[in-house]
Write a protein that holds these residues in place. Sequence first.
Motif, short mmCIF file in Angstrom:
data_model
loop_
_atom_site.label_atom_id
_atom_site.label_comp_id
_atom_site.label_asym_id
_atom_site.label_seq_id
_atom_site.Cartn_x
_atom_site.Cartn_y
_atom_site.Cartn_z
N PHE A 138 -3.24 -1.33 -0.19
CA PHE A 138 -4.22 -2.30 -1.00
C PHE A 138 -4.06 -1.53 -2.75
O PHE A 138 -3.29 -0.42 -2.79
CB PHE A 138 -5.71 -1.87 -0.76
N GLY A 139 -4.27 -2.74 -3.63
CA GLY A 139 -3.79 -2.20 -4.96
C GLY A 139 -3.58 -3.20 -5.71
O GLY A 139 -4.02 -4.40 -5.45
N THR A 140 -2.76 -3.12 -6.77
CA THR A 140 -2.30 -4.13 -7.68
C THR A 140 -0.67 -4.44 -7.59
O THR A 140 -0.16 -3.51 -6.79
CB THR A 140 -2.64 -3.73 -8.98
N THR A 147 -10.69 3.59 -2.69
CA THR A 147 -10.62 2.12 -2.07
C THR A 147 -11.99 2.27 -1.22
O THR A 147 -12.28 3.10 -0.51
CB THR A 147 -9.68 1.82 -0.98
N LYS A 148 -12.81 1.16 -1.57
CA LYS A 148 -13.99 1.23 -0.94
C LYS A 148 -14.14 0.15 0.17
O LYS A 148 -13.59 -1.02 -0.01
CB LYS A 148 -15.21 0.87 -2.12
N LEU A 149 -14.83 0.30 1.26
CA LEU A 149 -14.98 -0.68 2.29
C LEU A 149 -16.23 -1.29 1.89
O LEU A 149 -17.30 -0.75 1.88
CB LEU A 149 -14.99 0.05 3.58
N VAL A 154 -20.04 0.03 1.82
CA VAL A 154 -20.31 0.89 2.86
C VAL A 154 -19.98 2.32 2.76
O VAL A 154 -20.59 3.33 2.84
CB VAL A 154 -19.86 0.31 4.16
N GLU A 155 -18.66 2.58 2.50
CA GLU A 155 -18.19 3.83 2.24
C GLU A 155 -16.67 3.74 1.70
O GLU A 155 -15.99 2.78 1.64
CB GLU A 155 -17.95 4.81 3.30
N TYR A 156 -16.02 4.85 1.10
CA TYR A 156 -14.77 4.95 0.65
C TYR A 156 -13.78 5.12 1.90
O TYR A 156 -14.02 6.03 2.78
CB TYR A 156 -14.79 6.26 -0.38
#
Length: 622
Positions: free
Chosen positions: A292-294, A347-349, A356-358
């Motif tokens: 994930f990211g850019t 990154t967060k879920l 919800v959480e990291y």
Amino acid sequence: MLFIVLLLVAIGDVVSISSPITPFTTYRYSTELEKGIADLWWTVYNGAKDITFELHMKTTGWIALGISPGGGMEGADIGVGWVDTEGKVHFQDRHAFDFVKPVIDNTIENWLALRGRESNGGTAIQFRRLLDTCDPMDVEIKYAVPSNDTTYHCKVYKAPARYSRKRHAIAHKTMIDPNNVDLVHHLVLYECDQTVKFDDNNLPDGVCDDYYREFSHCLSNTATVWEVGGEEIVEFPTEAGYPVGGDFGIKYYVIEMHYNNPKLIPNRRDNTGIRFYIGKELRQYDLGYLAFGTSSNALALTIPPKVDQFIVDSYCPSEFSKNFPESGITVVSALLHAHLQGRSLGTKLIRNNTAVEYLFNAERYDFNYQFDNRLSEPIQLYPGDEFATRCVYNTMNKSQVTLGGQRTTDEMCSQIFTYYPRVKDLYGCFSMNHPDAWQAIRNRVSNDFNNTEILDWIKNIEWTPTVAAQWQEFYNDASRMVTYSGFGENGKVYEGRGWNRQAAHSPGWNDDAFGICIMGDFRTASPNEKALNAVQDYYIITHRQSQRPGYTECPGNGTMDVVNKWPRYCSFQNPGTPLDANETLLSLANNFCGKEVPSPSSASTYFITPVILFFLLLIYAL
């Protein structure tokens, strides 16, 4: 990069060296080539100019070691040795032109025997060779790193064919050349697409950009990553392993080496490589990797100088996770990556519109310590989950803008997660500021989007604290364009810029067309059947026909050979000459195609054209 064939694939069972003969000396590296049969030790000496081997084999008579450019016998440089009845060691320098008896290399004797012995039914020989002999019948062992600030070197390797059934790698060891700790920035092992084919005797090897076409199907999905400060050995969770052999579809891999050489030192030679350890028993799950990211370009990352904190957020929608199994996937570790200006990454879920959480949060990121972070408790992800990644940068030490890019002085924003069970074609999800946002910040109304023009505009901005604060607001509010894996060539059409918006893809057609893109590099190959079936119902003019001759090669000849046989293909070609008054390319195509192609039942007339960066078709519906 390792160029020793038996080492390049560096895959072996997790057992100790099996030779009953004690080596003549101690060595930096060793590997068991075949359990109970062959073992190899080696060390690079003399300022990285030559290498000493010791080969043990369970046989008497002659033994041999081959160094090959592609992993096979053809073109291999082979050292053959034996110990006679008087205990004298003999060694020959040979070359294999094909799968036939290797001929003696009479140019220069580059394999030099040091000592040898026979004992307990086995043979041990120690020998030496220059890393680069300058002999056309030899193979250079080490890679000479160019004296450039940044080098990305890529080499294709074929998966070992000796495993008739699937096995699991349970750990890997990254072997950074001790002489080049300051030079090696990262090592990435990528999986090539299952459909890709190579000449096994001439596998691509060189600067990544020089082999763009060859590597285009090999730089998406990660098999493993090592970055600055990472662990030497990474063990996988006991429930899962990385699949190798049998019915596992990946047959080729690419090792990408990033060398950071800011002092431009010449003649640096590298012997870095990676070794996988294969377990005896198959584990319950196959491992996979999610990123994930850019994106790593200026449209995703443009960071003002002299700011204490600059925040870049990216978002991955629920569409990405829809192919997760209903029972979910299990995330077990996280690897973070930014460059010198990175300060924190996380990154967060997001589930049911609630954070919800990291998945993982590094509040104090350090470029020099990029290791694999095993989660204290595994995290379950399910279909419909969304993800938000944040990267925070500090540029107080810089007077110039920092852009997204490949150099260490550029920036990146990514988090790679190890998970199981592996989901087919699920690689990563990345975002960048939408082209419309860039046009708006520049007060442009035109839809002609030009990356080079935007980059020049960015470089000419006079950065002040006020401008930097406004730039943060721009990043906070800008619409994003998201790209993610698992959707290319699946036969479905997804809305991108929007069906009711003016296109910005092909000069001369933007007022009359929508944009469709089949994602991939199809200059030498054709898209798969699903992708082709998605567009065959339209009348087709290819992108190369829409522009003046020679403007673009897209689609490539391999695809043209397929498309030009379709019943609704139109052979119209933009002449590239000035148009008459009241004449347009659309009217020219209408007149031409109306005579060549039978009329459909629909009375509407419009063009559908793709985005120029990808495989392009003009789809003509009368």
